[in-house]
Scaffold this motif. Structure first.
Motif, PDB file in Angstrom:
ATOM      1  N   ILE A   1       0.866  -1.181   0.000  1.00  0.00           N
ATOM      2  CA  ILE A   1       0.000   0.000   0.000  1.00  0.00           C
ATOM      3  C   ILE A   1       0.906   1.236   0.000  1.00  0.00           C
ATOM      4  CG2 ILE A   1      -1.903   1.188   1.155  1.00  0.00           C
ATOM      5  CD1 ILE A   1      -2.627  -1.556   0.101  1.00  0.00           C
ATOM      6  N   ASP A   2       1.508   1.505  -1.160  1.00  0.00           N
ATOM      7  CA  ASP A   2       2.445   2.610  -1.255  1.00  0.00           C
ATOM      8  C   ASP A   2       2.480   3.153  -2.682  1.00  0.00           C
ATOM      9  OD1 ASP A   2       4.153   0.838  -2.796  1.00  0.00           O
ATOM     10  OD2 ASP A   2       4.880   0.010  -0.898  1.00  0.00           O
ATOM     11  N   ASP A   3       3.277   4.168  -2.903  1.00  0.00           N
ATOM     12  CA  ASP A   3       3.329   4.840  -4.203  1.00  0.00           C
ATOM     13  C   ASP A   3       3.969   3.995  -5.298  1.00  0.00           C
ATOM     14  OD1 ASP A   3       2.066   7.148  -3.323  1.00  0.00           O
ATOM     15  OD2 ASP A   3       3.932   8.070  -2.648  1.00  0.00           O
ATOM     16  N   HIS A   4       4.553   2.875  -4.940  1.00  0.00           N
ATOM     17  CA  HIS A   4       5.159   1.987  -5.939  1.00  0.00           C
ATOM     18  C   HIS A   4       4.137   1.037  -6.568  1.00  0.00           C
ATOM     19  CE1 HIS A   4       9.096   3.423  -4.763  1.00  0.00           C
ATOM     20  NE2 HIS A   4       8.845   3.093  -3.506  1.00  0.00           N
ATOM     21  N   ASN A   5       2.933   1.012  -6.007  1.00  0.00           N
ATOM     22  CA  ASN A   5       1.884   0.113  -6.498  1.00  0.00           C
ATOM     23  C   ASN A   5       1.103   0.815  -7.611  1.00  0.00           C
ATOM     24  OD1 ASN A   5      -0.480  -1.431  -6.873  1.00  0.00           O
ATOM     25  ND2 ASN A   5      -0.403  -2.198  -4.770  1.00  0.00           N
ATOM     26  N   ALA A   6       1.473   0.518  -8.852  1.00  0.00           N
ATOM     27  CA  ALA A   6       0.865   1.202 -10.002  1.00  0.00           C
ATOM     28  C   ALA A   6      -0.630   0.920 -10.123  1.00  0.00           C
ATOM     29  CB  ALA A   6       1.589   0.783 -11.277  1.00  0.00           C
ATOM     30  N   SER A   7      -1.046  -0.300  -9.823  1.00  0.00           N
ATOM     31  CA  SER A   7      -2.463  -0.651  -9.921  1.00  0.00           C
ATOM     32  C   SER A   7      -3.295   0.151  -8.925  1.00  0.00           C
ATOM     33  CB  SER A   7      -2.656  -2.152  -9.667  1.00  0.00           C
ATOM     34  OG  SER A   7      -1.990  -2.923 -10.641  1.00  0.00           O
ATOM     35  N   LEU A   8      -2.790   0.261  -7.708  1.00  0.00           N
ATOM     36  CA  LEU A   8      -3.499   1.015  -6.681  1.00  0.00           C
ATOM     37  C   LEU A   8      -3.547   2.500  -7.033  1.00  0.00           C
ATOM     38  CD1 LEU A   8      -4.909   0.875  -3.939  1.00  0.00           C
ATOM     39  CD2 LEU A   8      -2.675   1.125  -2.852  1.00  0.00           C
ATOM     40  N   LYS A   9      -2.442   3.018  -7.514  1.00  0.00           N
ATOM     41  CA  LYS A   9      -2.391   4.435  -7.897  1.00  0.00           C
ATOM     42  C   LYS A   9      -3.373   4.736  -9.039  1.00  0.00           C
ATOM     43  CE  LYS A   9       0.546   7.155  -6.878  1.00  0.00           C
ATOM     44  NZ  LYS A   9       0.567   8.289  -5.923  1.00  0.00           N
ATOM     45  N   LYS A  10      -3.529   3.779  -9.947  1.00  0.00           N
ATOM     46  CA  LYS A  10      -4.464   3.955 -11.058  1.00  0.00           C
ATOM     47  C   LYS A  10      -5.905   4.042 -10.560  1.00  0.00           C
ATOM     48  CE  LYS A  10      -5.846   1.939 -15.488  1.00  0.00           C
ATOM     49  NZ  LYS A  10      -5.642   0.803 -16.443  1.00  0.00           N
ATOM     50  N   ILE A  11      -6.258   3.180  -9.600  1.00  0.00           N
ATOM     51  CA  ILE A  11      -7.606   3.210  -9.020  1.00  0.00           C
ATOM     52  C   ILE A  11      -7.866   4.578  -8.387  1.00  0.00           C
ATOM     53  CG2 ILE A  11      -9.114   2.251  -7.229  1.00  0.00           C
ATOM     54  CD1 ILE A  11      -7.621  -0.421  -7.602  1.00  0.00           C
ATOM     55  N   ILE A  12      -6.900   5.075  -7.645  1.00  0.00           N
ATOM     56  CA  ILE A  12      -7.042   6.364  -6.959  1.00  0.00           C
ATOM     57  C   ILE A  12      -7.197   7.497  -7.968  1.00  0.00           C
ATOM     58  CG2 ILE A  12      -5.864   8.012  -5.452  1.00  0.00           C
ATOM     59  CD1 ILE A  12      -4.508   5.496  -4.154  1.00  0.00           C
ATOM     60  N   LYS A  13      -6.395   7.451  -9.034  1.00  0.00           N
ATOM     61  CA  LYS A  13      -6.465   8.487 -10.064  1.00  0.00           C
ATOM     62  C   LYS A  13      -7.807   8.462 -10.780  1.00  0.00           C
ATOM     63  CE  LYS A  13      -4.046  10.318 -14.106  1.00  0.00           C
ATOM     64  NZ  LYS A  13      -2.904  10.149 -15.037  1.00  0.00           N
ATOM     65  N   ASN A  14      -8.308   7.270 -11.072  1.00  0.00           N
ATOM     66  CA  ASN A  14      -9.602   7.141 -11.762  1.00  0.00           C
ATOM     67  C   ASN A  14     -10.749   7.709 -10.932  1.00  0.00           C
ATOM     68  OD1 ASN A  14      -8.408   5.934 -13.984  1.00  0.00           O
ATOM     69  ND2 ASN A  14      -8.880   3.837 -13.337  1.00  0.00           N
ATOM     70  N   LYS A  15     -10.571   7.739  -9.634  1.00  0.00           N
ATOM     71  CA  LYS A  15     -11.604   8.283  -8.742  1.00  0.00           C
ATOM     72  C   LYS A  15     -11.325   9.736  -8.355  1.00  0.00           C
ATOM     73  CE  LYS A  15     -14.235   4.693  -8.527  1.00  0.00           C
ATOM     74  NZ  LYS A  15     -15.640   4.765  -9.003  1.00  0.00           N
ATOM     75  N   SER A  16     -10.269  10.317  -8.940  1.00  0.00           N
ATOM     76  CA  SER A  16      -9.888  11.716  -8.675  1.00  0.00           C
ATOM     77  C   SER A  16      -9.674  11.978  -7.184  1.00  0.00           C
ATOM     78  CB  SER A  16     -10.960  12.671  -9.222  1.00  0.00           C
ATOM     79  OG  SER A  16     -11.131  12.485 -10.612  1.00  0.00           O
ATOM     80  N   LEU A  17      -8.985  11.048  -6.540  1.00  0.00           N
ATOM     81  CA  LEU A  17      -8.768  11.145  -5.098  1.00  0.00           C
ATOM     82  C   LEU A  17      -7.298  11.353  -4.726  1.00  0.00           C
ATOM     83  CD1 LEU A  17     -11.155   8.281  -3.873  1.00  0.00           C
ATOM     84  CD2 LEU A  17     -11.467  10.733  -3.488  1.00  0.00           C
TER      85      LEU A  17
ATOM     86  N   LEU B   1      -1.067   6.943   1.301  1.00  0.00           N
ATOM     87  CA  LEU B   1      -0.631   5.552   1.310  1.00  0.00           C
ATOM     88  C   LEU B   1       0.587   5.431   2.222  1.00  0.00           C
ATOM     89  CD1 LEU B   1      -0.941   4.827  -2.528  1.00  0.00           C
ATOM     90  CD2 LEU B   1      -2.663   4.495  -0.733  1.00  0.00           C
ATOM     91  N   LEU B   2       0.405   4.764   3.354  1.00  0.00           N
ATOM     92  CA  LEU B   2       1.422   4.743   4.400  1.00  0.00           C
ATOM     93  C   LEU B   2       2.354   3.541   4.322  1.00  0.00           C
ATOM     94  CD1 LEU B   2      -0.841   5.803   7.420  1.00  0.00           C
ATOM     95  CD2 LEU B   2       0.443   7.273   5.845  1.00  0.00           C
ATOM     96  N   GLY B   3       2.037   2.566   3.453  1.00  0.00           N
ATOM     97  CA  GLY B   3       2.874   1.376   3.357  1.00  0.00           C
ATOM     98  C   GLY B   3       2.749   0.485   4.581  1.00  0.00           C
ATOM     99  N   PHE B   4       3.711  -0.409   4.749  1.00  0.00           N
ATOM    100  CA  PHE B   4       3.723  -1.298   5.910  1.00  0.00           C
ATOM    101  C   PHE B   4       4.127  -0.499   7.147  1.00  0.00           C
ATOM    102  CE2 PHE B   4       6.278  -4.024   8.748  1.00  0.00           C
ATOM    103  CZ  PHE B   4       5.275  -4.863   9.169  1.00  0.00           C
ATOM    104  N   ARG B   5       3.328  -0.570   8.189  1.00  0.00           N
ATOM    105  CA  ARG B   5       3.583   0.205   9.407  1.00  0.00           C
ATOM    106  C   ARG B   5       3.636  -0.698  10.631  1.00  0.00           C
ATOM    107  NH1 ARG B   5       3.263   6.154   8.545  1.00  0.00           N
ATOM    108  NH2 ARG B   5       2.975   6.232  10.810  1.00  0.00           N
ATOM    109  N   ARG B   6       4.473  -0.314  11.572  1.00  0.00           N
ATOM    110  CA  ARG B   6       4.559  -1.031  12.834  1.00  0.00           C
ATOM    111  C   ARG B   6       3.816  -0.312  13.955  1.00  0.00           C
ATOM    112  NH1 ARG B   6      10.582  -3.805  12.977  1.00  0.00           N
ATOM    113  NH2 ARG B   6      10.624  -4.444  10.790  1.00  0.00           N
TER     114      ARG B   6
END
Length: 381
Positions: free
Chosen positions: A241-257, A263-268
């Motif tokens: 869950i980070d900026d390197h995930n192109a598929s996720l970024k595409k979903i976000i862009k398609n929703k104008s969000l 996107l915080l990535g893996f967190r402890r």
């Protein structure tokens, strides 16, 4: 002095997931004067494995691939013969099959399977996973003396596809309310980290990037919520869950969000994130007993979730549960919570935390595990 009960826990892997985390919590709390645990990962040691080792437990990574070699399989058999446990408790599909067969070859009398999945459809699982589950169904009357699950729904789903109905026992997941708790300073810290003002509304989803987590559905709902509240932002964390995930970024862009999503990535520091939220959302299409709901509720955060696994039983009257495919209603229920006053939402969050304390508090759940193991060894299960 009584001899300890020696239990070998075999798990498919020890990455940061719900089943793996519950194993860690069990090992943190279980009475070590009565139980001796040894952990076997069929794959690698992983993040959770490292944390387990810090507790003083021995972790054996077998490093099996997707299709285990005969040499690695016999390595597992030999290890079990050497350890001679009173009980082998496997967790997750591949460990149930491979670990269960290895335990029987090693002449281990007591073998318990762990089932932790409620969605076993072809649409949301890999072919090899489905095949493994089908084989397990056929072997469920021969290999395990019992099957332990964290979800009544998971029990029903597996019995419906042929698992032995008489073998099942249910112990839900447990939650540490000293670790997950309301904390307004956590909220202020999170807002400072992502450079947002104090009046920002924070909606969260925590979970790895996986089709069963249904991130597409979450953002479908998020887009509707964003239309109603200018100051709403969405926090997501987990593996990939980070900026390197192109598929996720595409979903976000398609929703104008793009300007609303973080996107915080893996967190402890998941307790910090949970305590920072106004509403937690689970849009999953396949969960048995999602830890994230209990963690959010323990933090005093109201939840909206899809009706999968035991989500309805976990949330009760403290939040909302919607149909799995109905993201429009998911959005409406989020909006409904956000339209409450701060005091009303806090009161709902307090009720959620009380529900976890009464039904799913970690020490009570660990005590249930201890009773279960004792009865299993004594032959009363």
């Amino acid at each position: 002095m009584k001899t300890k009960i020696k239990i070998v826990a075999i798990i498919t892997g020890l990455a940061n997931g719900g089943t793996e985390t519950m194993l860690l919590k069990l090992l943190e709390k279980i009475d070590r004067s009565k139980f001796e645990f040894i952990i076997v990962s069929l794959t690698s040691k992983g993040y959770i494995g490292e944390r387990i080792e810090k507790l003083g437990y021995k972790v054996y990574p077998i490093s099996m691939g997707k299709f285990p070699s005969p040499w690695k399989f016999w390595k597992l058999v030999n290890l079990l013969q050497e350890l001679q446990p009173n009980l082998v408790h496997t967790r997750l599909n591949h460990a149930n099959l491979v670990g269960g067969i290895a335990a029987r070859i090693a002449n281990i009398e007591k073998v318990c399977w762990g089932v932790h999945q409620s969605n076993i459809s072809f649409w949301h699982n890999k072919f090899f996973t489905i095949l493994t589950i089908k084989v397990c169904a056929l072997m469920s009357k021969r290999i395990p003396c019992c099957i332990l699950t964290n979800s009544e729904n998971a029990r029903k789903v597996h019995v419906d596809i042929g698992f032995s109905s008489s073998s099942f026992h249910v112990i839900p997941n447990g939650f540490d309310l000293t670790r997950f708790k309301p904390n307004y300073r956590s909220r202020l810290s999170m807002l400072k980290e992502i450079h947002l003002p104090e009046n920002t509304i924070l909606i969260g989803l925590i979970g790895r990037y996986d089709s069963q987590k249904n991130h597409q559905g979450f953002f479908d709902a998020a887009a509707e919520v964003s239309k109603k509240f200018d100051n709403v932002h969405f926090l997501l964390a987990g593996d990939r869950i980070d900026d390197h995930n192109a598929s996720l970024k595409k979903i976000i862009k398609n929703k104008s969000l793009e300007k609303k999503v973080h996107l915080l990535g893996f967190r402890r520091d998941v307790p910090k994130i949970m305590a920072s939220l106004d509403v937690f959302v689970s849009s999953s299409v396949g969960e048995a007993f999602p830890n994230v709901l209990g963690e959010a509720m323990s933090s005093g955060t109201p939840c909206v979730a899809t009706d999968v696994g035991d989500c309805a039983e976990i949330i009760g009257e403290t939040g909302h549960v919607v149909n799995t495919e109905d993201m429009k209603t998911l959005a409406l229920r989020i909006i409904e919570l956000l339209n409450l006053s701060f005091k009303q939402r806090k009161r709902l969050g307090d009720t959620a935390r009380k529900r976890i304390l009464e039904k799913f508090e970690l020490n009570k759940i660990v005590s249930n595990y201890e009773d279960f193991y004792l009865k299993l060894i004594q032959g009363s299960i």
